[in-house]
Design a protein around this motif. Structure first.
Motif, mmCIF file in Angstrom:
data_model
loop_
_atom_site.group_PDB
_atom_site.id
_atom_site.type_symbol
_atom_site.label_atom_id
_atom_site.label_comp_id
_atom_site.label_asym_id
_atom_site.label_seq_id
_atom_site.Cartn_x
_atom_site.Cartn_y
_atom_site.Cartn_z
ATOM 1 N N ILE A 19 -56.486 47.607 -42.912
ATOM 2 C CA ILE A 19 -55.644 47.200 -43.929
ATOM 3 C C ILE A 19 -54.543 47.850 -44.787
ATOM 4 N N THR A 20 -55.091 49.406 -44.961
ATOM 5 C CA THR A 20 -54.375 50.382 -45.533
ATOM 6 C C THR A 20 -52.829 50.074 -44.548
ATOM 7 N N ALA A 21 -52.946 50.117 -43.376
ATOM 8 C CA ALA A 21 -51.849 50.182 -42.568
ATOM 9 C C ALA A 21 -50.986 48.819 -42.789
ATOM 10 N N ASP A 22 -51.638 47.858 -43.027
ATOM 11 C CA ASP A 22 -51.005 46.468 -43.477
ATOM 12 C C ASP A 22 -50.283 46.489 -44.858
ATOM 13 N N VAL A 23 -50.977 47.158 -45.530
ATOM 14 C CA VAL A 23 -50.314 47.520 -46.957
ATOM 15 C C VAL A 23 -49.049 48.190 -46.846
ATOM 16 N N TYR A 24 -49.052 49.412 -46.310
ATOM 17 C CA TYR A 24 -47.988 50.327 -45.859
ATOM 18 C C TYR A 24 -46.879 49.433 -45.266
ATOM 19 N N ASN A 25 -47.090 48.648 -44.420
ATOM 20 C CA ASN A 25 -46.003 48.072 -43.603
ATOM 21 C C ASN A 25 -45.336 46.988 -44.443
ATOM 22 N N ASN A 26 -46.124 46.259 -45.391
ATOM 23 C CA ASN A 26 -45.735 45.144 -46.190
ATOM 24 C C ASN A 26 -44.818 45.961 -47.212
ATOM 25 N N PHE A 27 -45.114 47.007 -47.867
ATOM 26 C CA PHE A 27 -44.335 48.014 -48.878
ATOM 27 C C PHE A 27 -42.947 48.248 -48.061
ATOM 28 N N GLY A 28 -43.207 48.512 -47.011
ATOM 29 C CA GLY A 28 -41.752 48.868 -46.191
ATOM 30 C C GLY A 28 -41.107 47.813 -46.108
ATOM 31 N N VAL A 29 -41.486 46.557 -45.820
ATOM 32 C CA VAL A 29 -40.696 45.499 -45.430
ATOM 33 C C VAL A 29 -40.083 44.924 -46.924
ATOM 34 N N THR A 30 -41.061 44.976 -47.996
ATOM 35 C CA THR A 30 -40.351 44.428 -49.293
ATOM 36 C C THR A 30 -39.319 45.446 -49.719
ATOM 37 N N LEU A 31 -39.408 46.637 -49.761
ATOM 38 C CA LEU A 31 -38.572 47.793 -50.136
ATOM 39 C C LEU A 31 -37.094 47.551 -49.271
ATOM 40 N N ARG A 32 -37.567 47.397 -47.949
ATOM 41 C CA ARG A 32 -36.108 47.426 -47.241
ATOM 42 C C ARG A 32 -35.330 45.865 -47.486
ATOM 43 N N ARG A 33 -36.000 45.044 -47.744
ATOM 44 C CA ARG A 33 -35.440 43.638 -48.420
ATOM 45 C C ARG A 33 -34.650 44.026 -49.843
ATOM 46 N N MET A 34 -35.458 45.013 -50.445
ATOM 47 C CA MET A 34 -34.685 45.150 -52.061
ATOM 48 C C MET A 34 -33.746 46.303 -51.847
ATOM 49 N N GLY A 35 -33.297 46.717 -50.651
ATOM 50 C CA GLY A 35 -32.366 47.725 -50.268
ATOM 51 C C GLY A 35 -32.900 49.330 -50.796
ATOM 52 N N ASN A 36 -33.902 49.264 -50.476
ATOM 53 C CA ASN A 36 -34.273 50.912 -50.627
ATOM 54 C C ASN A 36 -34.790 51.521 -49.133
ATOM 55 N N PRO A 37 -33.749 51.637 -48.382
ATOM 56 C CA PRO A 37 -34.194 52.074 -46.820
ATOM 57 C C PRO A 37 -35.040 53.336 -46.957
ATOM 58 N N GLU A 38 -34.428 54.458 -47.787
ATOM 59 C CA GLU A 38 -35.389 55.681 -47.572
ATOM 60 C C GLU A 38 -36.645 55.530 -47.908
ATOM 61 N N GLU A 39 -37.110 54.880 -49.237
ATOM 62 C CA GLU A 39 -38.352 54.536 -49.345
ATOM 63 C C GLU A 39 -39.259 53.487 -48.335
ATOM 64 N N ALA A 40 -38.606 52.413 -47.956
ATOM 65 C CA ALA A 40 -39.275 51.792 -47.118
ATOM 66 C C ALA A 40 -39.483 52.535 -45.533
ATOM 67 N N ALA A 41 -38.542 53.414 -45.189
ATOM 68 C CA ALA A 41 -38.971 54.329 -43.980
ATOM 69 C C ALA A 41 -40.226 55.057 -44.115
ATOM 70 N N ASN A 42 -40.295 55.600 -45.412
ATOM 71 C CA ASN A 42 -41.578 56.573 -45.521
ATOM 72 C C ASN A 42 -42.736 55.612 -45.439
ATOM 73 N N TYR A 43 -42.663 54.341 -46.279
ATOM 74 C CA TYR A 43 -44.058 53.268 -45.816
ATOM 75 C C TYR A 43 -44.190 53.028 -44.549
ATOM 76 N N PHE A 44 -42.925 52.725 -43.986
ATOM 77 C CA PHE A 44 -43.226 52.459 -42.324
ATOM 78 C C PHE A 44 -43.814 53.619 -41.563
ATOM 79 N N ILE A 45 -43.370 54.895 -41.836
ATOM 80 C CA ILE A 45 -43.869 55.931 -40.913
ATOM 81 C C ILE A 45 -45.391 55.972 -41.330
ATOM 82 N N GLU A 46 -45.818 55.639 -42.488
ATOM 83 C CA GLU A 46 -47.214 56.054 -42.883
ATOM 84 C C GLU A 46 -48.028 54.958 -42.214
ATOM 85 N N ALA A 47 -47.481 53.769 -42.181
ATOM 86 C CA ALA A 47 -48.125 52.869 -41.376
ATOM 87 C C ALA A 47 -48.316 53.044 -40.012
#
Length: 103
Positions: A19-47
């Motif tokens: 579930i933690t991995a799911d949340v990190y991935n969902n954070f990344g998807v949302t941040l990517r859509r919000m136009g914050n690619p650097e932060e999104a990448a960090n969350y994707f990497i954690e996932a």
């Protein structure tokens, strides 16, 4: 994003890696859509780290695909291709024939 933060704290307190991995991935998807690619990448990497840790190849394929999409959006074809290839390899390991065909 506030709810993802709450979900992340809860999943970590339960030591629920999936579930933690799911949340990190969902954070990344949302941040990517919000136009914050650097932060999104960090969350994707954690996932991705967590998915690899628990050998969840389906999840590894999905997160790698998300990273590929992020780098494609950023006009970085080399990085995008790297993650798309990793997605395809993980999808194959997971027996996800439909995802292998798409990639």
């Amino acid at each position: 994003l506030r709810y993802y933060g709450t979900a992340l704290k809860l999943s970590e307190s339960l030591s629920d890696t999936l579930i933690t991995a799911d949340v990190y991935n969902n954070f990344g998807v949302t941040l990517r859509r919000m136009g914050n690619p650097e932060e999104a990448a960090n969350y994707f990497i954690e996932a991705l780290k967590l998915r690899e840790l628990i050998r969840d190849f389906k999840g590894v394929a999905i997160v790698n695909g998300n990273l590929g999409n992020l780098y494609k959006d950023q006009q970085n074809p080399d990085k995008a291709l790297f993650y798309y290839r990793n997605s395809m390899l993980a999808a194959d390991k997971a027996g996800m024939k439909d995802m292998v065909a798409i990639n």
